[in-house]
Design a protein around this motif. Structure first.
Motif, PDB file in Angstrom:
ATOM      1  N   THR A  70       0.813  -5.660 -12.922  1.00 54.95           N
ATOM      2  CA  THR A  70       1.663  -4.735 -12.180  1.00 54.95           C
ATOM      3  C   THR A  70       0.975  -4.401 -10.858  1.00 54.95           C
ATOM      4  O   THR A  70      -0.236  -4.599 -10.691  1.00 54.95           O
ATOM      5  CB  THR A  70       1.895  -3.423 -12.959  1.00 54.95           C
ATOM      6  OG1 THR A  70       0.649  -2.727 -13.065  1.00 54.95           O
ATOM      7  CG2 THR A  70       2.486  -3.687 -14.330  1.00 54.95           C
ATOM      8  N   GLU A  71       1.724  -3.877  -9.928  1.00 60.68           N
ATOM      9  CA  GLU A  71       1.149  -3.478  -8.635  1.00 60.68           C
ATOM     10  C   GLU A  71       0.078  -2.410  -8.838  1.00 60.68           C
ATOM     11  O   GLU A  71      -0.951  -2.417  -8.165  1.00 60.68           O
ATOM     12  CB  GLU A  71       2.263  -2.976  -7.701  1.00 60.68           C
ATOM     13  CG  GLU A  71       1.826  -2.871  -6.260  1.00 60.68           C
ATOM     14  CD  GLU A  71       1.307  -4.190  -5.677  1.00 60.68           C
ATOM     15  OE1 GLU A  71       0.274  -4.147  -4.967  1.00 60.68           O
ATOM     16  OE2 GLU A  71       1.909  -5.252  -5.924  1.00 60.68           O
ATOM     17  N   GLU A  72       0.310  -1.478  -9.770  1.00 57.62           N
ATOM     18  CA  GLU A  72      -0.667  -0.419 -10.051  1.00 57.62           C
ATOM     19  C   GLU A  72      -1.980  -0.999 -10.564  1.00 57.62           C
ATOM     20  O   GLU A  72      -3.054  -0.561 -10.177  1.00 57.62           O
ATOM     21  CB  GLU A  72      -0.105   0.586 -11.069  1.00 57.62           C
ATOM     22  CG  GLU A  72       1.050   1.413 -10.559  1.00 57.62           C
ATOM     23  CD  GLU A  72       2.398   0.663 -10.619  1.00 57.62           C
ATOM     24  OE1 GLU A  72       2.550  -0.316 -11.389  1.00 57.62           O
ATOM     25  OE2 GLU A  72       3.301   1.065  -9.873  1.00 57.62           O
ATOM     26  N   GLU A  73      -1.895  -1.989 -11.450  1.00 57.95           N
ATOM     27  CA  GLU A  73      -3.102  -2.619 -11.996  1.00 57.95           C
ATOM     28  C   GLU A  73      -3.864  -3.355 -10.910  1.00 57.95           C
ATOM     29  O   GLU A  73      -5.098  -3.276 -10.831  1.00 57.95           O
ATOM     30  CB  GLU A  73      -2.727  -3.577 -13.132  1.00 57.95           C
ATOM     31  CG  GLU A  73      -2.228  -2.845 -14.367  1.00 57.95           C
ATOM     32  CD  GLU A  73      -1.506  -3.738 -15.359  1.00 57.95           C
ATOM     33  OE1 GLU A  73      -1.425  -3.335 -16.531  1.00 57.95           O
ATOM     34  OE2 GLU A  73      -1.001  -4.834 -14.973  1.00 57.95           O
TER      35      GLU A  73
END
Length: 173
Positions: free
Chosen positions: A146-149
């Motif tokens: 994910t973008e957050e990861e």
């Protein structure tokens, strides 16, 4: 899906020292970010291009894992700076208030290795520093990160970090 950076892999492993003594076994799959801060470079390299079901055995030299043991990360501090129940194995984030040893990292985790009437011996090395490791690794699953990861550089807390949120002068049990 093949392992490509960045992605998230689900892994199981068995980690032994060079003599075959069990150090850690990850029996339930756990997720890690490939292309971030979660895994050793040699582990990531072995996974590159692989798919779920891949298994491998790796030998990690100390410099490929937790680094060489550095005797410069060992210091002695006055026994009076510690709680009365201080004992070997306790860990502290940073040196205690009033410490006199210069040049030691303030944010390191120090393990008490010995307690004497007048002083305490602290070791800022990772507990596995200087140890060659053997790892049997199984790739259970691969998914896009994910973008957050990707921004965090991690799926979560690194599994081998000796880290807690305890205040600097409180022991970590």
């Amino acid at each position: 899906m093949q392992v490509t950076r960045p992605c998230v892999v689900s892994l199981r492993w068995r980690l032994d020292d060079a003599q075959g003594q069990l150090i850690d076994e990850l029996a339930e799959p756990m997720e890690f970010l490939v292309g971030g801060d979660d895994l050793f470079a040699k582990v990531e390299a072995s996974l590159e291009g692989q798919e779920a079901g891949f298994e491998t055995d790796l030998a990690l030299q100390p410099e490929e894992a937790f680094g060489d043991y550095d005797s410069g990360l060992v210091c002695f501090e006055a026994r009076s700076l510690f709680p009365s129940d201080v004992e070997p194995g306790m860990q502290f984030e940073g040196l205690p208030e009033g410490a006199v040893t210069e040049g030691m990292a303030e944010d390191a985790v120090y393990t008490v290795t010995e307690v004497y009437p007048q002083h305490v011996v602290l070791d800022g090395n990772h507990p596995l520093a200087g140890i060659g490791l053997r790892m049997h690794l199984k790739l259970m699953d691969v998914r896009p990160a994910t973008e957050e990861e990707i921004q965090a550089g991690s799926v979560g807390e690194p599994i081998f970090m000796v880290q807690t949120g305890a205040p600097p002068d409180e022991p970590i049990h």
